[in-house]
Design an enzyme around this catalytic site. Structure first.
Site, short mmCIF file in Angstrom:
data_model
loop_
_atom_site.label_atom_id
_atom_site.label_comp_id
_atom_site.label_asym_id
_atom_site.label_seq_id
_atom_site.Cartn_x
_atom_site.Cartn_y
_atom_site.Cartn_z
N ASP A 57 6.35 -8.49 -12.38
CA ASP A 57 6.35 -9.21 -13.33
C ASP A 57 5.44 -10.16 -13.52
O ASP A 57 4.45 -10.46 -14.48
CB ASP A 57 7.83 -9.82 -13.90
CG ASP A 57 8.96 -8.87 -14.47
OD1 ASP A 57 8.51 -7.68 -14.71
OD2 ASP A 57 9.99 -9.29 -14.43
N ARG A 79 6.71 7.76 5.05
CA ARG A 79 7.45 7.11 6.00
C ARG A 79 8.97 7.30 5.26
O ARG A 79 9.29 8.12 4.73
CB ARG A 79 7.19 5.45 6.00
CG ARG A 79 5.61 5.61 6.47
CD ARG A 79 5.30 4.17 6.89
NE ARG A 79 6.27 3.56 7.81
CZ ARG A 79 6.30 2.25 7.93
NH1 ARG A 79 5.43 1.44 7.43
NH2 ARG A 79 7.14 1.72 8.88
N HIS A 104 8.90 -2.64 -2.43
CA HIS A 104 9.86 -1.86 -3.03
C HIS A 104 11.31 -2.65 -3.38
O HIS A 104 12.27 -2.00 -3.73
CB HIS A 104 10.35 -1.04 -1.48
CG HIS A 104 9.44 -0.72 -0.65
ND1 HIS A 104 8.29 0.37 -0.98
CD2 HIS A 104 8.81 -1.12 0.53
CE1 HIS A 104 7.48 0.22 0.04
NE2 HIS A 104 7.74 -0.67 1.04
N TYR A 129 0.71 -0.35 12.66
CA TYR A 129 -0.02 -1.36 11.84
C TYR A 129 -1.29 -1.68 12.58
O TYR A 129 -2.16 -2.54 12.06
CB TYR A 129 0.69 -2.46 11.36
CG TYR A 129 2.09 -2.08 10.75
CD1 TYR A 129 1.74 -1.66 9.36
CD2 TYR A 129 3.21 -2.11 11.27
CE1 TYR A 129 3.00 -1.50 8.76
CE2 TYR A 129 4.62 -2.04 10.59
CZ TYR A 129 4.14 -1.53 9.06
OH TYR A 129 5.30 -1.36 8.28
N ASN A 155 -1.03 -6.44 -0.58
CA ASN A 155 -0.16 -5.87 0.50
C ASN A 155 1.03 -6.64 0.15
O ASN A 155 1.20 -7.49 1.10
CB ASN A 155 -0.65 -5.81 1.67
CG ASN A 155 0.08 -4.89 2.53
OD1 ASN A 155 1.25 -4.69 2.22
ND2 ASN A 155 -0.59 -4.67 3.72
N ARG A 169 10.79 3.45 1.25
CA ARG A 169 9.34 3.08 1.26
C ARG A 169 8.56 3.91 0.52
O ARG A 169 7.30 3.32 -0.28
CB ARG A 169 8.68 3.16 2.67
CG ARG A 169 9.05 2.02 3.50
CD ARG A 169 8.47 2.04 4.76
NE ARG A 169 9.03 1.37 5.95
CZ ARG A 169 9.07 0.19 6.29
NH1 ARG A 169 8.49 -0.65 5.46
NH2 ARG A 169 9.83 -0.42 7.13
N ARG A 183 3.16 -6.49 15.74
CA ARG A 183 4.36 -5.96 15.09
C ARG A 183 4.16 -4.36 14.82
O ARG A 183 3.07 -4.21 14.27
CB ARG A 183 4.63 -6.53 13.69
CG ARG A 183 5.49 -5.75 12.79
CD ARG A 183 5.67 -6.04 11.31
NE ARG A 183 6.75 -5.26 10.75
CZ ARG A 183 6.85 -4.83 9.62
NH1 ARG A 183 5.67 -5.31 8.68
NH2 ARG A 183 7.33 -4.14 8.96
N PRO A 187 5.43 -10.42 3.22
CA PRO A 187 6.43 -10.85 4.10
C PRO A 187 6.15 -9.81 5.70
O PRO A 187 5.78 -8.59 5.50
CB PRO A 187 7.91 -10.45 3.98
CG PRO A 187 7.61 -9.71 2.62
CD PRO A 187 6.50 -9.88 2.16
N ASN A 188 6.13 -10.60 6.52
CA ASN A 188 5.86 -10.04 7.92
C ASN A 188 4.31 -9.75 8.22
O ASN A 188 4.07 -9.20 9.43
CB ASN A 188 6.88 -8.75 8.25
CG ASN A 188 8.31 -9.21 8.19
OD1 ASN A 188 8.60 -10.18 8.78
ND2 ASN A 188 9.12 -8.54 7.39
N HIS A 227 -1.78 -0.69 1.31
CA HIS A 227 -0.67 -0.71 2.54
C HIS A 227 -1.53 0.10 3.71
O HIS A 227 -2.46 0.89 3.39
CB HIS A 227 0.26 0.36 2.01
CG HIS A 227 1.16 -0.08 1.04
ND1 HIS A 227 2.14 -1.16 1.04
CD2 HIS A 227 0.91 0.50 -0.20
CE1 HIS A 227 2.64 -1.30 -0.24
NE2 HIS A 227 2.14 -0.42 -1.11
N ILE A 228 -1.07 -0.49 4.84
CA ILE A 228 -1.80 0.00 5.96
C ILE A 228 -1.36 1.37 6.46
O ILE A 228 -2.24 2.18 6.73
CB ILE A 228 -1.71 -1.03 7.19
CG1 ILE A 228 -1.80 -2.38 6.78
CG2 ILE A 228 -1.91 -0.47 8.65
CD1 ILE A 228 -1.57 -3.56 7.71
N SER A 229 -0.03 1.70 6.18
CA SER A 229 0.31 2.93 6.46
C SER A 229 0.55 3.65 5.37
O SER A 229 0.49 2.88 4.44
CB SER A 229 1.76 2.77 7.23
OG SER A 229 2.54 2.16 6.47
N ALA A 236 7.21 -5.67 2.43
CA ALA A 236 8.57 -4.84 1.94
C ALA A 236 8.87 -5.25 0.39
O ALA A 236 9.70 -4.83 -0.25
CB ALA A 236 9.87 -5.60 2.96
N GLU A 255 -2.95 -2.20 -5.47
CA GLU A 255 -2.00 -2.44 -4.15
C GLU A 255 -2.54 -1.67 -2.97
O GLU A 255 -3.34 -0.58 -3.06
CB GLU A 255 -0.87 -1.55 -4.76
CG GLU A 255 0.45 -1.30 -3.94
CD GLU A 255 1.56 -0.49 -4.57
OE1 GLU A 255 2.52 -0.09 -3.78
OE2 GLU A 255 1.50 -0.03 -5.71
#
Length: 145
Positions: free
Chosen positions: A86, A106, A79, A22, A73, A110, A17, A9-10, A99-101, A76, A97
């Protein structure tokens, strides 16, 4: 070899954003760069993005016997989503896995990931380069296993 990139999402809002966190590249920009890198390594990269948890679960389940590795990625959902966890476990497809940040520098919420302990690796905090680092990592993993 076929690898699936999943964005949650997002992430469709990349480029607009919170660019201070990001970056300014769009998801389309990232996917084009990764596809080029994949082709140079004789890899077929499929890109998928959804803001809907169930669609991500369906995509993972539909990838069994088709996809050799997943980059995810989860945004949200990292978390919050036991169902994505699953699905990844159930698929038995190795995944990285990403992540950009740096999620560990953070907000407290997160720092908890439902995916990390089942991933073959995690890339976090390298900005947009996290994607290419993750792709390179899973390619090498799959070639050696």
């Amino acid at each position: 070899m076929k690898i699936l990139l999943i964005n949650g999402p997002n992430l469709n809002l990349l480029g607009t954003r919170e660019p201070e966190i990001y970056g300014k590249k769009t998801l389309d920009d990232i996917e084009k760069e990764l596809t080029k890198f994949a082709q140079q390594n004789n890899i077929n990269l499929e890109c998928f993005q959804s803001n809907h948890e169930g669609e991500i679960v369906d995509k993972i389940q539909d990838s069994v016997s088709i996809i050799q590795g997943i980059l995810i990625n989860a945004g949200a959902f990292t978390h919050t989503s036991i169902s994505i966890r699953d699905a990844l476990i159930g698929s038995k497809i190795p995944f990285v896995e990403l992540h950009i940040s740096n999620i560990f520098s953070r907000e407290e919420f997160r720092k908890e990931s439902f995916l990390t302990d089942k991933a073959i690796g995690i890339i976090s905090g390298f900005g947009i380069s996290s994607y290419s680092l993750a792709l390179d990592g899973i390619i090498k993993y799959l070639q050696n296993n």
